[in-house]
Every structure is written in structure tokens, then in C-alpha cells.
Design a protein around this motif. Structure first.
Motif, PDB file in Angstrom:
ATOM      1  N   THR A   1     -13.848  10.980  -4.370  1.00  0.00           N
ATOM      2  CA  THR A   1     -12.479  11.325  -3.959  1.00  0.00           C
ATOM      3  C   THR A   1     -12.267  12.835  -4.044  1.00  0.00           C
ATOM      4  OG1 THR A   1     -11.695  10.940  -6.221  1.00  0.00           O
ATOM      5  CG2 THR A   1     -11.514   9.101  -4.669  1.00  0.00           C
TER       6      THR A   1
ATOM      7  N   GLN B   1       0.833  -1.200   0.000  1.00  0.00           N
ATOM      8  CA  GLN B   1       0.000   0.000   0.000  1.00  0.00           C
ATOM      9  C   GLN B   1       0.865   1.247   0.000  1.00  0.00           C
ATOM     10  OE1 GLN B   1      -2.511  -0.091   3.353  1.00  0.00           O
ATOM     11  NE2 GLN B   1      -3.737  -1.807   2.643  1.00  0.00           N
TER      12      GLN B   1
ATOM     13  N   GLY C   1      -7.577   6.345   4.700  1.00  0.00           N
ATOM     14  CA  GLY C   1      -8.485   5.216   4.525  1.00  0.00           C
ATOM     15  C   GLY C   1      -9.824   5.589   3.938  1.00  0.00           C
ATOM     16  N   VAL C   2     -10.848   4.818   4.299  1.00  0.00           N
ATOM     17  CA  VAL C   2     -12.188   4.940   3.730  1.00  0.00           C
ATOM     18  C   VAL C   2     -13.149   5.445   4.792  1.00  0.00           C
ATOM     19  CG1 VAL C   2     -14.124   3.687   2.705  1.00  0.00           C
ATOM     20  CG2 VAL C   2     -11.778   3.095   2.061  1.00  0.00           C
TER      21      VAL C   2
ATOM     22  N   ASN D   1      -2.842   5.421   2.019  1.00  0.00           N
ATOM     23  CA  ASN D   1      -3.613   5.844   0.862  1.00  0.00           C
ATOM     24  C   ASN D   1      -4.494   4.684   0.381  1.00  0.00           C
ATOM     25  OD1 ASN D   1      -2.477   8.406   0.783  1.00  0.00           O
ATOM     26  ND2 ASN D   1      -0.756   7.736  -0.484  1.00  0.00           N
ATOM     27  N   VAL D   2      -5.523   5.007  -0.371  1.00  0.00           N
ATOM     28  CA  VAL D   2      -6.422   3.982  -0.890  1.00  0.00           C
ATOM     29  C   VAL D   2      -6.053   3.716  -2.343  1.00  0.00           C
ATOM     30  CG1 VAL D   2      -8.816   3.331  -1.295  1.00  0.00           C
ATOM     31  CG2 VAL D   2      -8.240   4.785   0.669  1.00  0.00           C
TER      32      VAL D   2
ATOM     33  N   ILE E   1      -7.047  -1.573   5.139  1.00  0.00           N
ATOM     34  CA  ILE E   1      -7.260  -0.142   4.936  1.00  0.00           C
ATOM     35  C   ILE E   1      -8.177   0.380   6.037  1.00  0.00           C
ATOM     36  CG2 ILE E   1      -8.339   1.580   3.417  1.00  0.00           C
ATOM     37  CD1 ILE E   1      -7.488  -0.163   1.055  1.00  0.00           C
TER      38      ILE E   1
ATOM     39  N   ASN F   1      -7.655  -5.686   2.612  1.00  0.00           N
ATOM     40  CA  ASN F   1      -6.568  -4.816   2.170  1.00  0.00           C
ATOM     41  C   ASN F   1      -5.914  -4.034   3.306  1.00  0.00           C
ATOM     42  OD1 ASN F   1      -6.533  -4.659  -1.038  1.00  0.00           O
ATOM     43  ND2 ASN F   1      -8.635  -4.954  -0.364  1.00  0.00           N
TER      44      ASN F   1
ATOM     45  N   VAL G   1      -8.784  -0.534  -5.219  1.00  0.00           N
ATOM     46  CA  VAL G   1      -9.773  -0.619  -4.160  1.00  0.00           C
ATOM     47  C   VAL G   1     -10.903   0.374  -4.413  1.00  0.00           C
ATOM     48  CG1 VAL G   1     -10.174  -0.255  -1.687  1.00  0.00           C
ATOM     49  CG2 VAL G   1      -8.156  -1.503  -2.453  1.00  0.00           C
TER      50      VAL G   1
ATOM     51  N   CYS H   1     -12.072  -3.594   2.893  1.00  0.00           N
ATOM     52  CA  CYS H   1     -11.069  -2.845   3.663  1.00  0.00           C
ATOM     53  C   CYS H   1     -10.259  -3.776   4.553  1.00  0.00           C
ATOM     54  CB  CYS H   1     -11.743  -1.766   4.503  1.00  0.00           C
ATOM     55  SG  CYS H   1     -12.395  -0.379   3.550  1.00  0.00           S
TER      56      CYS H   1
END
Length: 493
Positions: free
Chosen positions: A55, A19, A120-121, A35-36, A99, A97, A40, A94
Motif C-alpha cells: 500500500t 465500502q 481498487g486492486v 477504497n480497499v 472492488i 466485495n 480485504v 474482489c
């Protein structure tokens, strides 16, 4: 099927080592922000649709802060979930991964609970706004994560029922569960902990479960561990609350509001204790010091006596209200209270309590251009006057403005400091005062936070308060979220 294939497809799954990360400085500490990856983001689009993934910097900035003094830290992407299944698939993606995943309701928190300190998310739950069922005869309702308290109460208007927990802001009900919110009505109706019967929760790996069993909505149970209250107050660190079954209460036949001023803080608190000891079923007992009263007068155009004051509300029948008000009036006078004003007119009551709910804005207006730094503690009511008086002495000694507002029927009070957040010296003073206030409360058998939560600002105080229970909490966190993706950096370092 397509969505699940996208999630399983290895080209969208990245190990933590692969990542992209960037180093940031957070409150003086170096932190790695994840970072995403584009893959993803593409998988998220496959889950919720392109229109529900953003985003854009403006959207990410909005989801990177709440109403607190904590600085904004933006997530890498914002996803608008529309169902529990969406949240489950987002969590699994998530988790696979590694995240960070941060739940977002209305953003009205006061301890940085939605700040994406590690990127992240951010999963926005506001589109999950269904009131699933109201069982009027059983005094309960089932709601999804995006329903706010005012929305529910508007929906209930013709049933003769209400949901009474009122933190001031029109917060989402599941967000209120996550922070264990309470507010002005807690002295009568309790906090969220006493008014939640069941929760629907999505765990870090995407598992969906119900804390009391699917469809269960009994008023009590002796079946196993109390998982419902484990998640009430968990601040998104154990799972994402996607639905709640809540207790409802009958709307009282009549209400009355009153305000009374006192020469000293001690006399106001003594009156509160005596009112409760007499068994009077108070709906609200709110304390404002003279600084807060002055702010309300200026902001809400009131003409209250500028002195420590109690704001009170009574619920009951017409005759019982008169008796309650009469007794409370006598008790207040015995403690030096004067200028006892009360009203039953709806407009007068609404104006009075609107002024109370607007007190944060009123306090901030004392220093135009500043933002509120809010903190709260809670102590046994017998210690309340002592702690408030000592807190006021520390505020006066520091030479800053710090209005005090309290839910004194619960022993809970807040200080709203209007601050220049860019002034490092001033922020250091305010944080020092907040620390002294919290440690004083802990030393008096109280808690460093009665309502706001631990979040980012009080992590260093939690272990001091709960002792060895701190490690038990960390073990629970590790068990339910082994990869540490759920709202990382909150409650624990």
C-alpha cells in the motif's frame, strides 16, 4: 485451505454500500473511487503473502499510470501474483466485495489501460515469468503472463525460432495479447490476433479457463466460437490473461535494411503500394515524415535526408535479398525516391532500427521538459496518403509539433505530439487534433486505433466506429463481468 477460509470469512466480505468511497474528478467528470477495506487487504496477504502486497504510495503511483498522457490515478493496493491460482483467488475476493481489479504487466501501454480511475486492486503479473514449454517442431511456445517478448526471444535464440511481434517496448506477451499489439513486423507476420493459439484466462468470479481448451495448440480449429480472439484486445475488461500459447516463426537466413527519402508523402506511399502489389515479402515498411526524420537525426546522431522517408527491412536468403532490394530500389526511383541506402551489416542495421524504435524519445526531445501524447489510426492503404496529408495540414494549421510515423504496409500511422500536460490550452488543441484525425480515419473506412487500443482516450469514438456492435460488446462485458469490477472505465464509459 487457510486462504480459502479467509476469503469466505464474512468479516472480510463487505457489501458495496459499506465500502468507503471518495469522490474524485477525472478528466472533468465526477467519479466515485472505491477504497480497499483493511479486511480485504488482510485477505490479500493471506493469498500471496505479506511481501507481495503493498500500500506504499510510491508502488501505487507506479501502478497508476502507463506511458500515455493520461493522468495518474492510483489503486488502493498493489498485489504481486505468482501463479494463476493466486490471480483466481484475488479475482474472487474482489468480485465478492465489488472492488475494481486492474491487471498490470509492464506499464508500456499508450491509452491509460492500467490507470485506476476507480481505485481498487492492481494485480501485478510480472512475477509470473515462466516459459512453460517450447515446441520447436510445432513452432509454438507456452508462456505465463509476466514473460516479455525480449525474454522469450532470448530463450529461443538457439532454436532457430523467434516471436516476431515487435511493438517497440519490451512489453509482456500477455499484455500484448490484451491490447492486440502489433508493430513494425506486422506487414509480414501479422498482429497478435494472428499469432495467438490459446489463452489461459481468469474471469471476474475467479473461474479459470482456456479459450481453445486446455492444452490445445493447433494452428486452426472449427470448434465453436473464437473465444481466443474475443480476449485478444479486450484490455483487461473481460478477464485477466494469465498465460498464452503463441505461434513462433523461423529466423530468416539473411536480412537487409534500407532507407529511402521522397519529395512528398504521396510518393512514399505510392512506392509502398507498388512494392506490396509486386508480392515482395517485406518484413518491415516504416514511414517517417520530415519532422520525425529530423528528430531521429538529432537524437540518434544520423545524417538522413530530412524528407518523407521509408525505412525497409527484407528477410530471405542472400540471393533473394539482392533481387528484392533491386526491385524495391527501382520502384522507389520511379516514384521520385532518392538516396536509397541499404545495409546487411548487423551493427548498421541495429543502429538504423534502434533509431526507429527510439523515435518517441527523439520526438519528445524536440521540446525538452515535455511528455509524448501519442495517438494512432489505421485506414485502407489506398486512403493512407490522403489521410496523412490532411493530418499534416491540420497539424501545421494548429502551429504545433507533430511528427508522423507509420507502419504503412498496414495503413497504420501514429502522431507523437510533445506536449506540456499542465498547459490546459495546449492539451485542448492536441486532443482536438487527435479527434479530427480519428474521425477522418473512420470516415475513410478505417479505425480510430490500429494498435494502441481504446482504453480511456478513445471511448467516445468506439460507438461511432462499430455502430450497433457497441451494444453487443457491452452485453458481452455484462455477461462475463456482471459486477463491473474488471478494469472499469476502459473501452466503455
Amino acid at each position: 485451505m487457510l486462504t480459502r477460509n479467509l476469503i469466505r470469512n464474512s468479516k472480510f466480505l463487505y457489501s458495496k454500500l459499506k465500502q468507503p468511497t471518495r469522490v474524485i474528478r477525472w478528466n472533468g467528470q465526477v467519479s466515485s473511487q472505491v477504497n480497499v477495506p483493511d479486511g480485504v487487504v488482510s485477505a490479500l496477504v493471506g493469498i500471496v503473502g505479506k511481501s507481495n502486497v503493498s500500500t506504499a504510495e510510491a508502488v501505487r503511483e507506479q501502478h497508476g499510470h502507463d506511458e500515455s498522457y493520461h493522468k495518474t490515478a492510483m489503486p488502493g493496493v498493489v498485489v504481486f501474483a505468482q501463479s494463476t491460482e493466486h490471480v483466481s483467488q484475488i479475482a474472487k475476493l474482489c468480485n465478492d466485495n465489488e472492488i475494481p481489479l486492474i491487471p498490470f504487466g509492464t506499464g508500456t501501454g499508450l491509452e491509460g489501460g492500467v490507470v485506476a480511475t476507480k481505485g481498487g486492486v492492481s494485480v501485478d503479473l510480472t512475477k509470473m515469468d515462466q516459459i512453460v514449454a517450447v515446441h520447436a517442431e510445432d513452432f509454438d511456445a507456452v508462456v505465463k503472463a509476466g514473460v516479455t517478448r525480449q525474454t522469450l526471444n532470448t530463450y529461443l535464440r538457439d532454436t532457430g525460432l523467434m516471436f516476431p511481434i515487435d511493438p517497440g517496448a519490451d512489453a509482456s506477451l500477455c499484455g500484448m495479447c490484451a491490447t492486440s499489439a502489433s508493430g513494425t513486423n506486422a506487414v509480414c507476420y501479422g498482429t497478435m490476433r494472428e499469432n495467438v493459439l490459446n489463452l489461459e484466462v481468469v474471469l471476474a468470479d475467479g473461474t479459470v479457463f482456456h479459450t481453445a481448451g486446455e492444452g490445445r495448440r493447433t494452428k486452426k480449429t472449427s470448434a465453436g466460437y473464437n473465444l481466443t480472439n474475443l480476449f485478444v484486445g479486450s484490455e483487461g475488461t473481460l478477464g485477466i490473461i494469465t498465460g498464452a500459447t503463441l505461434r513462433l516463426h523461423g529466423i530468416p537466413d539473411a536480412t537487409a535494411a534500407a532507407v529511402c527519402s521522397f519529395p512528398t508523402v504521396q510518393q512514399a506511399v505510392d512506392s509502398t503500394v507498388q512494392v506490396l502489389q509486386c508480392g515482395i515479402p517485406m518484413a518491415k515498411i516504416e514511414f517517417l515524415d520530415e519532422v520525425a526524420v529530423d528528430a531521429c537525426n538529432k537524437y540518434s546522431k544520423l545524417d538522413l535526408n530530412v524528407a518523407p522517408s521509408l525505412f525497409l527491412e527484407f528477410h530471405g536468403s542472400g540471393t533473394s535479398l539482392e533481387e528484392q532490394v533491386s526491385i524495391v530500389d527501382d520502384l522507389c526511383k520511379m516514384n521520385g525516391g532518392g538516396d536509397f541506402k541499404w545495409a546487411t551489416d548487423a551493427d548498421e542495421k541495429s543502429h538504423l532500427w534502434k533509431a526507429r524504435h527510439d523515435v518517441v524519445y527523439a520526438c519528445t526531445a524536440l521540446r525538452p521538459g515535455c511528455k509524448p501524447y501519442s495517438t494512432d489510426v489505421c485506414v485502407p492503404i489506398s486512403k493512407l496518403a490522403e489521410v496523412i496529408v490532411k493530418t499534416k495540414e491540420e497539424i501545421d494549421k494548429a502551429g504545433v509539433i507533430g511528427p508522423i510515423i507509420g507502419h504503412v504496409g498496414d495503413g497504420n500511422f501514429h502522431v507523437f505530439f510533445p506536449v506540456d500536460q499542465d498547459n490546459e490550452d495546449e492539451m485542448k488543441v492536441i486532443k482536438g487534433l487527435s479527434e479530427k484525425m480519428a474521425l477522418l480515419a473512420i470516415s475513410k473506412e478505417g479505425t480510430c486505433t490500429g494498435e494502441h487500443g481504446i482504453g480511456l482516450g478513445k471511448r467516445h469514438l468506439l460507438e461511432k466506429e462499430v455502430g450497433s456492435g457497441y451494444n453487443v460488446m457491452k452485453h458481452i462485458k455484462k455477461s462475463l463481468d456482471p459486477k463491473g469490477i474488471m478494469n472499469p472505465g476502459k473501452i466503455f464509459f
